[in-house]
Design a protein around this motif. Structure first.
Motif, PDB file in Angstrom:
ATOM      1  N   MET A  83      -0.908  -4.952   3.224  1.00  0.00           N
ATOM      2  CA  MET A  83      -2.266  -5.082   3.738  1.00  0.00           C
ATOM      3  C   MET A  83      -2.978  -6.249   3.072  1.00  0.00           C
ATOM      4  O   MET A  83      -2.583  -6.726   2.013  1.00  0.00           O
ATOM      5  N   ASN A 107       0.840  -1.190   0.000  1.00  0.00           N
ATOM      6  CA  ASN A 107       0.000   0.000   0.000  1.00  0.00           C
ATOM      7  C   ASN A 107       0.883   1.250   0.000  1.00  0.00           C
ATOM      8  O   ASN A 107       1.740   1.391  -0.871  1.00  0.00           O
ATOM      9  N   ILE A 121      -5.248  -2.669   7.246  1.00  0.00           N
ATOM     10  CA  ILE A 121      -4.897  -1.697   6.205  1.00  0.00           C
ATOM     11  C   ILE A 121      -3.868  -0.736   6.777  1.00  0.00           C
ATOM     12  O   ILE A 121      -4.131  -0.041   7.764  1.00  0.00           O
ATOM     13  N   GLU A 134      -9.221  -6.623   2.862  1.00  0.00           N
ATOM     14  CA  GLU A 134      -9.452  -5.698   3.970  1.00  0.00           C
ATOM     15  C   GLU A 134     -10.150  -6.359   5.153  1.00  0.00           C
ATOM     16  O   GLU A 134     -11.005  -5.768   5.805  1.00  0.00           O
TER      17      GLU A 134
END
Length: 299
Positions: free
Chosen positions: A119, A104, A147, A123
């Motif tokens: 991540m 990310n 995240i 999610e």
């Protein structure tokens, strides 16, 4: 006279998940990614020209190198990227044993070290980690994130900020000259309730620190950017006409022009009708400059 804190859209590109803007003073351009479309974008602020490259896999960040070119963090690992040729050269795997993870947000610190997070792409699971990448190699510095977002570092180089997006927390760490972290603590957080139903104040997305040490934090589902003083007090909120703001970068000749990436991800068809500029690149002016973009030194 320039009006401060009034966002305008400079590129209506309708990114699915625009992210990771960085300012390049060398070419007077704003670089950023669209994670889900696997795109790297360049916006030339002088002439308004726009360029796009396709990355090898979903790309979470782009970071400049001192020697020229960039490192791009993709789901399949780290790549060297040469925009002159469009070539991507594989550097290293990051999490080959976690195929559902992706990389990310990323950041280059004052010593030229690369920091970035991973991540769970769905999610859901706390499989995300915070990494440092320098001449010593790749090292896990923190973990237990669903995240990750950030990190970012204070002007004196002694405090590193990193976000747990789903917990709505910004953490601060002590950062020493050798790149070691200690004293993890809560710096700021969002309440579950807020003014923008149904998501409250949104979620902590990408953080950036200005030259005065204020932490600017984008708000996913939060319609703007919060600015926190070095002691964690909320001192300003800049509202945007779209709900999903992902990160900002300070640019321009005086580093007082802010560029904000946004996303259409997670929005319904009705949301898009209400936010036709969702996924666009925005710009607004501020009164305190940002910090100059650092460059990776070891590759």
């Amino acid at each position: 006279m320039t009006t401060l804190f009034q966002p305008t859209c400079v590129w209506d590109l309708k990114a699915t998940l625009g992210e990771g803007p960085i300012w390049s003073a060398k070419d007077h351009a704003l670089w950023f990614v669209d994670i889900k479309k696997q795109h790297i974008h360049r916006y030339d602020v002088n002439i308004g020209s726009k360029q796009t490259w396709h990355a090898p896999s979903p790309c979470g960040f782009i970071a400049p190198k001192k020697r020229g070119g960039f490192i791009v963090g993709c789901k399949t690992g780290l790549y060297d990227f040469d925009p002159k040729t469009g070539d991507f050269t594989f550097l290293t795997h990051v999490e080959p044993g976690l195929p559902n993870n992706r990389l990310n947000d990323g950041y280059v610190d004052h010593q030229g070290r690369l920091w970035f997070g991973s991540m769970d792409d769905d999610e859901n699971s706390p499989t995300g980690k915070l990494y440092r990448y320098d001449a010593r190699g790749l090292k896990v510095m923190d973990d237990d994130y669903v995240i990750t977002n950030g990190p970012a570092v204070s002007p004196d180089g002694k405090t590193l900020y990193h976000n747990d997006t789903l917990k709505k927390h910004i953490y601060a760490f002590d950062l020493d000259a050798d790149g070691h972290l200690s004293n993890k603590r809560l710096f700021a957080q969002l309440d579950a309730q807020g003014h923008t139903p149904p998501h409250g104040e949104g979620y902590m997305d990408g953080p950036v620190v200005d030259s005065a040490g204020n932490v600017w934090n984008a708000l996913f589902f939060g319609w703007g950017v919060n600015c926190y003083a070095p002691d964690g007090r909320l001192i300003r909120t800049v509202r945007l006409p779209v709900s999903n703001v992902t990160k900002i970068a300070f640019g321009g000749h005086d580093l007082k022009t802010v560029y904000a990436t946004t996303a259409a991800k997670g929005l319904s068809a009705d949301d898009i009708k209400q936010q036709p500029l969702a996924g666009g690149l925005f710009r607004f002016e501020v009164d305190i400059p940002g910090q100059a973009q650092n460059e990776i030194t070891h590759v």
